[in-house]
Design a protein around this motif. Structure first.
Motif, PDB file in Angstrom:
ATOM      1  N   PHE A  49      -0.948   6.412   1.256  1.00  0.00           N
ATOM      2  CA  PHE A  49      -0.505   5.018   1.321  1.00  0.00           C
ATOM      3  C   PHE A  49       1.014   4.945   1.308  1.00  0.00           C
ATOM      4  CE2 PHE A  49      -4.821   4.872  -0.091  1.00  0.00           C
ATOM      5  CZ  PHE A  49      -5.334   3.688   0.395  1.00  0.00           C
ATOM      6  N   PRO A  50       1.591   3.923   1.984  1.00  0.00           N
ATOM      7  CA  PRO A  50       3.050   3.841   2.117  1.00  0.00           C
ATOM      8  C   PRO A  50       3.743   3.183   0.919  1.00  0.00           C
ATOM      9  CG  PRO A  50       2.046   2.077   3.367  1.00  0.00           C
ATOM     10  CD  PRO A  50       0.904   2.889   2.788  1.00  0.00           C
ATOM     11  N   LEU A  51       3.232   3.424  -0.273  1.00  0.00           N
ATOM     12  CA  LEU A  51       3.816   2.835  -1.474  1.00  0.00           C
ATOM     13  C   LEU A  51       5.022   3.660  -1.936  1.00  0.00           C
ATOM     14  CD1 LEU A  51       0.461   2.204  -3.380  1.00  0.00           C
ATOM     15  CD2 LEU A  51       1.933   0.429  -2.399  1.00  0.00           C
ATOM     16  N   GLU A  52       6.023   2.990  -2.505  1.00  0.00           N
ATOM     17  CA  GLU A  52       7.158   3.711  -3.058  1.00  0.00           C
ATOM     18  C   GLU A  52       6.689   4.599  -4.214  1.00  0.00           C
ATOM     19  OE1 GLU A  52      10.258   1.128  -4.243  1.00  0.00           O
ATOM     20  OE2 GLU A  52      10.621   0.319  -2.236  1.00  0.00           O
ATOM     21  N   PRO A  53       7.194   5.812  -4.321  1.00  0.00           N
ATOM     22  CA  PRO A  53       6.761   6.724  -5.384  1.00  0.00           C
ATOM     23  C   PRO A  53       6.991   6.167  -6.790  1.00  0.00           C
ATOM     24  CG  PRO A  53       7.979   7.920  -3.697  1.00  0.00           C
ATOM     25  CD  PRO A  53       8.125   6.457  -3.376  1.00  0.00           C
ATOM     26  N   THR A  54       7.996   5.292  -6.940  1.00  0.00           N
ATOM     27  CA  THR A  54       8.308   4.744  -8.264  1.00  0.00           C
ATOM     28  C   THR A  54       7.516   3.484  -8.588  1.00  0.00           C
ATOM     29  OG1 THR A  54      10.142   3.449  -7.347  1.00  0.00           O
ATOM     30  CG2 THR A  54      10.647   5.664  -8.192  1.00  0.00           C
ATOM     31  N   PHE A  55       6.708   3.000  -7.629  1.00  0.00           N
ATOM     32  CA  PHE A  55       5.963   1.750  -7.833  1.00  0.00           C
ATOM     33  C   PHE A  55       4.493   2.031  -8.081  1.00  0.00           C
ATOM     34  CE2 PHE A  55       3.519  -1.887  -6.120  1.00  0.00           C
ATOM     35  CZ  PHE A  55       3.995  -2.874  -6.962  1.00  0.00           C
ATOM     36  N   ARG A  56       3.959   1.505  -9.191  1.00  0.00           N
ATOM     37  CA  ARG A  56       2.528   1.628  -9.478  1.00  0.00           C
ATOM     38  C   ARG A  56       1.849   0.325  -9.070  1.00  0.00           C
ATOM     39  NH1 ARG A  56       0.973   5.505 -14.483  1.00  0.00           N
ATOM     40  NH2 ARG A  56       2.985   6.534 -14.806  1.00  0.00           N
ATOM     41  N   ASN A  57       1.048   0.386  -8.023  1.00  0.00           N
ATOM     42  CA  ASN A  57       0.432  -0.820  -7.478  1.00  0.00           C
ATOM     43  C   ASN A  57      -0.858  -1.144  -8.240  1.00  0.00           C
ATOM     44  OD1 ASN A  57       0.311  -3.011  -5.718  1.00  0.00           O
ATOM     45  ND2 ASN A  57      -0.996  -1.923  -4.281  1.00  0.00           N
ATOM     46  N   LEU A  58      -0.692  -1.757  -9.412  1.00  0.00           N
ATOM     47  CA  LEU A  58      -1.831  -2.107 -10.260  1.00  0.00           C
ATOM     48  C   LEU A  58      -2.317  -3.527  -9.993  1.00  0.00           C
ATOM     49  CD1 LEU A  58      -0.619  -0.531 -13.633  1.00  0.00           C
ATOM     50  CD2 LEU A  58      -1.797   0.533 -11.698  1.00  0.00           C
ATOM     51  N   TYR A  60      -2.382  -0.819   2.635  1.00  0.00           N
ATOM     52  CA  TYR A  60      -3.260  -0.149   3.584  1.00  0.00           C
ATOM     53  C   TYR A  60      -2.733   1.257   3.863  1.00  0.00           C
ATOM     54  CZ  TYR A  60       0.264  -2.403   6.611  1.00  0.00           C
ATOM     55  OH  TYR A  60       1.426  -2.861   7.171  1.00  0.00           O
ATOM     56  N   PRO A  61      -3.612   2.140   4.303  1.00  0.00           N
ATOM     57  CA  PRO A  61      -3.224   3.540   4.493  1.00  0.00           C
ATOM     58  C   PRO A  61      -2.193   3.720   5.600  1.00  0.00           C
ATOM     59  CG  PRO A  61      -5.617   3.299   4.422  1.00  0.00           C
ATOM     60  CD  PRO A  61      -5.052   1.925   4.560  1.00  0.00           C
ATOM     61  N   ILE A  62      -1.487   4.829   5.518  1.00  0.00           N
ATOM     62  CA  ILE A  62      -0.508   5.176   6.555  1.00  0.00           C
ATOM     63  C   ILE A  62      -1.195   5.288   7.906  1.00  0.00           C
ATOM     64  CG2 ILE A  62       1.079   6.990   7.332  1.00  0.00           C
ATOM     65  CD1 ILE A  62       1.628   7.566   4.343  1.00  0.00           C
ATOM     66  N   LEU A  98      -9.847  -4.612   2.228  1.00  0.00           N
ATOM     67  CA  LEU A  98     -10.389  -3.844   3.356  1.00  0.00           C
ATOM     68  C   LEU A  98      -9.356  -2.921   3.996  1.00  0.00           C
ATOM     69  CD1 LEU A  98     -13.151  -3.607   4.854  1.00  0.00           C
ATOM     70  CD2 LEU A  98     -12.202  -5.156   6.584  1.00  0.00           C
ATOM     71  N   PHE A  99      -8.113  -2.921   3.468  1.00  0.00           N
ATOM     72  CA  PHE A  99      -7.066  -2.033   3.979  1.00  0.00           C
ATOM     73  C   PHE A  99      -6.587  -2.424   5.368  1.00  0.00           C
ATOM     74  CE2 PHE A  99      -8.994   1.788   1.453  1.00  0.00           C
ATOM     75  CZ  PHE A  99      -8.583   1.216   0.265  1.00  0.00           C
ATOM     76  N   THR A 100      -6.445  -3.718   5.655  1.00  0.00           N
ATOM     77  CA  THR A 100      -5.806  -4.142   6.898  1.00  0.00           C
ATOM     78  C   THR A 100      -4.432  -4.713   6.584  1.00  0.00           C
ATOM     79  OG1 THR A 100      -6.585  -6.441   6.893  1.00  0.00           O
ATOM     80  CG2 THR A 100      -8.056  -4.775   7.847  1.00  0.00           C
ATOM     81  N   PRO A 101      -3.523  -4.728   7.564  1.00  0.00           N
ATOM     82  CA  PRO A 101      -2.223  -5.363   7.349  1.00  0.00           C
ATOM     83  C   PRO A 101      -2.383  -6.864   7.082  1.00  0.00           C
ATOM     84  CG  PRO A 101      -2.168  -3.904   9.254  1.00  0.00           C
ATOM     85  CD  PRO A 101      -3.610  -4.041   8.863  1.00  0.00           C
ATOM     86  N   ARG A 102      -1.349  -7.452   6.503  1.00  0.00           N
ATOM     87  CA  ARG A 102      -1.337  -8.889   6.212  1.00  0.00           C
ATOM     88  C   ARG A 102      -0.809  -9.660   7.419  1.00  0.00           C
ATOM     89  NH1 ARG A 102       0.140  -5.826   1.832  1.00  0.00           N
ATOM     90  NH2 ARG A 102       2.110  -5.457   2.862  1.00  0.00           N
ATOM     91  N   GLY A 103      -1.257 -10.935   7.677  1.00  0.00           N
ATOM     92  CA  GLY A 103      -2.431 -11.508   7.103  1.00  0.00           C
ATOM     93  C   GLY A 103      -3.593 -11.436   8.085  1.00  0.00           C
ATOM     94  N   CYS A 104      -4.740 -11.234   7.509  1.00  0.00           N
ATOM     95  CA  CYS A 104      -5.948 -11.053   8.304  1.00  0.00           C
ATOM     96  C   CYS A 104      -7.142 -11.504   7.491  1.00  0.00           C
ATOM     97  CB  CYS A 104      -6.086  -9.590   8.707  1.00  0.00           C
ATOM     98  SG  CYS A 104      -7.590  -9.198   9.621  1.00  0.00           S
ATOM     99  N   ALA A 105      -7.883 -12.467   8.006  1.00  0.00           N
ATOM    100  CA  ALA A 105      -9.075 -12.961   7.310  1.00  0.00           C
ATOM    101  C   ALA A 105     -10.181 -13.219   8.318  1.00  0.00           C
ATOM    102  CB  ALA A 105      -8.764 -14.242   6.538  1.00  0.00           C
ATOM    103  N   VAL A 125     -11.831   0.215   9.080  1.00  0.00           N
ATOM    104  CA  VAL A 125     -13.245   0.539   8.847  1.00  0.00           C
ATOM    105  C   VAL A 125     -13.476   2.032   9.051  1.00  0.00           C
ATOM    106  CG1 VAL A 125     -15.587   0.163   9.698  1.00  0.00           C
ATOM    107  CG2 VAL A 125     -14.032  -1.787   9.426  1.00  0.00           C
ATOM    108  N   LYS A 126     -12.863   2.576  10.088  1.00  0.00           N
ATOM    109  CA  LYS A 126     -12.995   4.005  10.384  1.00  0.00           C
ATOM    110  C   LYS A 126     -12.427   4.854   9.245  1.00  0.00           C
ATOM    111  CE  LYS A 126     -11.873   7.207  14.173  1.00  0.00           C
ATOM    112  NZ  LYS A 126     -11.021   8.198  13.491  1.00  0.00           N
ATOM    113  N   TYR A 127     -11.263   4.493   8.751  1.00  0.00           N
ATOM    114  CA  TYR A 127     -10.646   5.233   7.647  1.00  0.00           C
ATOM    115  C   TYR A 127     -11.533   5.201   6.405  1.00  0.00           C
ATOM    116  CZ  TYR A 127      -7.282   6.618   4.076  1.00  0.00           C
ATOM    117  OH  TYR A 127      -6.659   7.264   3.035  1.00  0.00           O
ATOM    118  N   ARG A 128     -12.045   4.018   6.085  1.00  0.00           N
ATOM    119  CA  ARG A 128     -12.885   3.878   4.902  1.00  0.00           C
ATOM    120  C   ARG A 128     -14.159   4.718   5.014  1.00  0.00           C
ATOM    121  NH1 ARG A 128     -11.548  -0.731   1.801  1.00  0.00           N
ATOM    122  NH2 ARG A 128     -13.712  -1.179   1.263  1.00  0.00           N
TER     123      ARG A 128
END
Length: 477
Positions: free
Chosen positions: A18-27, A35-37, A229-236, A313-316
């Motif tokens: 995932f493209p999260l910053e190493p110093t950020f805990r996404n709780l 969403y995944p890289i 569902l791991f999609t970019p924002r915004g999507c519904a 969906v494929k990644y999941r």
């Protein structure tokens, strides 16, 4: 789209995906998701095609991409493709459903007191511009699913006893705050029996809990894909069964797919033929209904998040092992993490059994509200009124004391400290005379992440206690 290697295990080892910053805990995955890289790469690939030839992409390619995404979600939700379209977010979907209905004097919309704020504002806006009014089902914890259903029926029958018509009921799959699972399946069934339209705000539904829309059969359903569902924002996803598609006469905003009533723009003195009833400027796919075509083009937007659904969906499926495996991990993690943090605080987790005075994790297994990826932990803070009387049903002498009038500002202060000082987030809110925090489980997290969070909160409590003592001595800066 290439193939992926299955993950060896869930937990912190997946953070590299995932493209999260190493110093950020996404709780706080539940608020805005991530969403995944791999999905990010797909997003950028489609974006390059878009920017490389905007006319080709918007006029001809977009409709085909959208159809593939709708098919993917239709399979996941067990719903026909022609009942599935996309909107930007759940708020847009709820607005689309409610604002398309025609209201008469005496009509009401029934909703729960924990409704998402923007949805309640939507009902208030409708009350300003149409004859409809709102009627709230009030509740607070502790409560059971059975009691909640009974309260719902009581409000319906009372309204009818007053001569009102319950036009539509709005309720969540999983509430935002507090983060609990509602008996939405049972509420939908009641609406059918009572002749009431059901509008399910499933903002936290798709990707978090199992959903079978053919079986549930709501009148309207909307769910964000960018949360769980791991999609970019915004999507519904916006689901409308065939029987109700004639009611959705316009998108929000109204665009090319709208079919006006013949002659509606004529003043009486005008002559001539009605304008082309369908003025969509681009090529359209064959065999699509007016409902589907309306949502294919609502103006120049960046709809690429919609087009990333198949990759998500494929990644999941390939990396994570499918929906059941993901949901089981997240639900179990939320349950264990909530119990552990409550133990560290000496408090409890919100549900049927909270405020009992003795938190029993074994009994919590029975909680219907906790069958989701959220856990809501009571903070060790006693709220008092101006006479210093305790407001909550559970309090201990060693807890921090905060005035009820300062509760919301205390929540906002803690959130700001979490984000700006500690590079994490866990929403705080007031419910039933206490302050709670909402934990979000996800496949890249472990119980240790939430143990760390509990330690951070304890530091915040110490700071609040010191500042309160300084204020009492009138020496606070």
């Amino acid at each position: 789209m290439g193939s992926y290697q299955p993950a060896a295990s869930f937990g912190n080892s997946l953070l590299k995906e995932f493209p999260l910053e190493p110093t950020f805990r996404n709780l706080n995955h539940g608020s805005f998701g991530t969403y995944p890289i791999a999905v990010l790469n797909r997003f950028r690939e489609i974006q390059d095609k878009f920017e490389g030839s905007p006319d080709q992409f918007l006029r001809y390619d977009l409709a085909h991409y959208l159809l593939e995404s709708r098919k993917a979600l239709g399979t996941m939700l067990n719903a026909p493709t022609n009942t599935i379209v996309f909107v930007k977010n759940a708020t847009t979907g709820v607005n689309t459903a409610l604002r398309n209905l025609v209201y008469q004097p005496g009509d009401i919309i029934v909703y729960f007191s924990t409704v998402y704020g923007a949805v309640e504002k939507t009902i208030a806006s409708l009350a300003e511009t149409t004859p409809v009014r709102g009627r709230k089902v009030k509740y607070e914890f502790p409560i059971t699913h059975d009691q909640m259903v009974e309260k719902f029926l009581t409000v319906i029958h009372k309204a009818r006893g007053e001569g009102l018509n319950v036009k539509v009921a709005v309720f969540d799959t999983v509430v935002s705050q507090p983060g609990v699972r509602l008996p939405f399946e049972r509420l939908t069934e009641i609406c059918k029996k009572e002749g009431i339209m059901s509008c399910i705000d499933g903002a936290h539904g798709v990707g978090q809990i199992p959903l079978d829309l053919t079986k549930i059969d709501p009148d309207f359903f909307v769910s964000n894909c960018h949360k769980w569902l791991f999609t970019p924002r915004g999507c519904a996803v916006f689901y409308v069964p065939m029987r109700n598609q004639h009611l959705i006469r316009t998108t929000m905003p109204t665009s090319h797919g709208f079919l006006p009533v013949p002659g509606v723009l004529k003043t009486g003195s005008e002559e001539g033929e009605q304008d082309d009833p369908y003025s969509q400027p681009f090529d359209i796919l064959c065999n699509q209904s007016n409902f589907e075509l309306q949502f294919e083009w609502t103006g120049t937007n960046d709809d690429i998040p919609f087009l990333c659904v198949p990759e998500s969906v494929k990644y999941r499926k390939e990396v994570c092992g499918g929906e059941e495996k993901i949901m089981n991990y997240c639900n179990n993690l939320a349950f264990e993490a909530g119990n552990r943090v409550a133990q560290m605080f000496g408090t409890d987790v919100l549900g049927e059994f909270c405020s009992s005075g003795a938190f029993d994790p074994a009994k919590e297994k029975e909680s219907e509200f906790r069958k989701c990826a959220f856990a809501n932990v009571r903070l060790p803070i006693t709220l008092v009124d101006d006479q210093k009387a305790t407001l909550g049903k559970l309090s201990r002498p060693e807890w921090l004391v905060v005035k009820a009038s300062d509760a919301t500002s205390t929540c906002r202060w803690m959130e700001r400290q979490l984000i700006q000082k500690h590079h994490t987030m866990s929403p705080c809110y007031v419910h039933a005379g206490s302050i709670w925090t909402r934990l979000s489980a996800q496949i890249y997290l472990e119980v240790s992440d939430f143990e760390w969070l509990a330690g951070v909160f304890k530091g915040l409590f110490e700071r609040l206690a010191v500042e309160d003592a300084m204020a009492a001595l009138d020496i606070k800066n």
